[in-house]
Motif scaffolding. Structure first.
Motif: not given
Length: 123
Positions: A37-42, A46-55, A92-100
């Protein structure tokens, strides 16, 4: 507990490239969906890209064809290759982990976040 550490941000001219990395702790990294995800000032994150466990991969329309998300489960790392960068990609670019299982395109679907890495694209 999962810890995420992003790296690879920086200053680049428009049209250039960067590769972001997100290194994760945790024994079951391969089972997590991972997102950028990314976040610009103000602005909201917002979502940028995602990848599931299966690819399976997913992209925001604004980056489709320019960005590529990938993962290396042996290294417990997810990458974001960013090409043809534009000034509007500055954030600013952030990575996130989705456990469920959850919605990949919303920040609320992710359980853990890194500290973020700054990407600045000059015109």
């Amino acid at each position: 507990q999962v810890q995420l550490v992003e790296s690879g941000g920086g200053l680049v001219q428009a049209g250039g490239s960067l590769r972001l990395s997100c290194a994760a702790s945790g024994r079951t990294f391969s089972s997590y969906a991972m997102g950028w995800f990314r976040q610009a000032p103000g602005k909201e994150r917002e979502f940028v890209a995602a990848i599931r466990s299966g690819g399976s991969t997913y992209y925001a329309d604004s980056v489709k064809g320019r960005f590529t998300i990938s993962r290396d489960n042996a290294k417990k790392t997810v990458y974001l290759q960013m090409n043809s960068l534009k000034p509007e990609d500055t954030a600013v670019y952030y990575c996130g982990a989705m456990v469920g299982g959850s919605y990949y395109y919303t920040p609320s679907g992710y359980d853990y976040w890194g500290q973020g890495t700054q990407v600045t694209v000059s015109s």
